[in-house]
Design a protein around this motif. Sequence first.
Motif: not given
Length: 610
Positions: A148-149, A151-152, A155-156
Amino acid sequence: MANSLQLACDAYQRAVTASDIESKTDPETEPYRSKYRARELLREVRALLGPGAEEESGEGQAGSQEDDGDEGRLLAARLAVIEFRLGVNHTETEEMSAGEEHLVKGVRLLERYRLSHDCVSTYIQAQNNLGILWADRGEIIIAQTYLESAESLYCQYMKMIGKPPLDPDEHFTPEEQRLTEQERAKRFERIYTHTLYYLAQVYKHLKQDERAAQYCHTTLQRQLEYDGYNPVEWAINAATLSQYYLGKQCYMEARHCLAAANVIFAKAGQIPSSGAVKETDEAEQERLDGLRQKKAEIARCWVKYCLNLLADARKKLEDNIGELDVDLQEELKAERKKQEDEKEKGWKKAVLFGLSDVYDSILAVEEKVDWSLPLDFKEAREIFLVGQNYINEAKEYFQLDGHVTDHIEVIQDHSALFKVLAFFEEDYERRCKMHKRRVDMLEPLCKELNPQYYLLVCRQLQFEMADTYYEMMDLKVAIGNKLDEMDSHIIKKINSLAQSAIKYYEMFLDSLRSPDKKFPEKLEDDVLRPALVAKFHIARLYGKLITADGKKQLENIQISLTYYKFLVDYCANYEEAIKSVETELELSKEMVALLPARMERLRIQLSSFS
């Protein structure tokens, strides 16, 4: 310094070649020979980059990435690539702790630079691999955190910068050989696709099925979009996803996944029939056998699609006695057109596999089978025929010799297709013939299988055979009741079907007995309802037997009473069983109250004739 960097680049390229290419031909006696060689070369590269250089990178924030200047960032980026490669190398040689150590080191080196265009790709890949590593250890929550890190961060980065980032290997590639912006973008998107793919697996492990399905669908879509997939693996994943949609009764989505699976699987090439390849070519035989198996697995997913579609239609259309509700049928037909229009509008907003050159081909497959619930025999038959074609395709691979359990499951699905199609058939004689087809395919299996090795399967088949004969008997009784008077032929047929049903119910019940032939005092939970239903049906079947012999009739009623009484007494002794057979228990109590009086009247009649 320039000379050291050139040497480092050369050694790095040799390491990549050894790891990714030469390792594929390593001998079985030394399976990791090239991987170990690559590891030594990577260590040489690290030494050439300068001793202690990694200590120059601390735990700063992303916003302070200019603090050390471009040189500090580039050195940290190169060292992180080496740590990442070493981490992957160790995990590939089953040295997980060492692999984790290198991957974590790579992440720490890039922490303050993670949003820069020459570091973000390496950082995300390291986190992906840490996610996989922890998932393999069974630590799913830790794996989820890393993924999830990743993925984040993607996106960032795309929101703040958006420029296609440097691929890790480019840190050790001459300027003139570096990738184009287009190729960089494609590689970065594939890395993110991997993140989503692994997250789908994590959510599946965590039983977050809806989220897992969303991530899986997005992964498949992106793989097509960025041309980064294995056709066979993609097709199997799409077919598997279809089964999730089936469970949610999302038939349009399920059909789309299955149609896409067919189209993409075809990209794997033509599969010759078994035996067409020379037996001496073992590797090719094994590869083709694997393809045939995957093709058969996709066919089975199609069978489940057709079966579920028919079964759900039946549930919606049947009345309180299990027959077709004609009034409801007409009502649903009137409503369907409006619903289809609304569904189509919503479908266009759904995630489709439409951004690729295969979309038209997928649509062509979809047009061969409907997604809406069939409302009459004609519509049901069209779906049945599609399902039957896929049954035959599955049977080509899953044959009884070598694939016993799978073969039986395919035959049971075939039987289930006939069963649910029969619901839509108004003509009782034709419906009876459909059930006869079920008998013809199931009975040989009952005779061939050894209960010693296939006890559970034998029980399933015995019960299904009994139910099928039971249903045929009911149909023959209904046909006979429409006549002014039953002739000897139909009476004989009713009795024959009833006796066949009794035989198979008894076979099922006998399979529950202990080695000394005793029936269990208390039934196990998994056989509780089937066993009590079998007792109930046998009781009813003895009551249906037609005979002109009064003594035989009395004997049949007595046997019938005994079976009804078993069910009543069992539920009295084990009250937890009541909820499993509430309807059957209520009827059994009525029969236990009524049958003694009927038997007494019959005895009086018999004595008056003697």
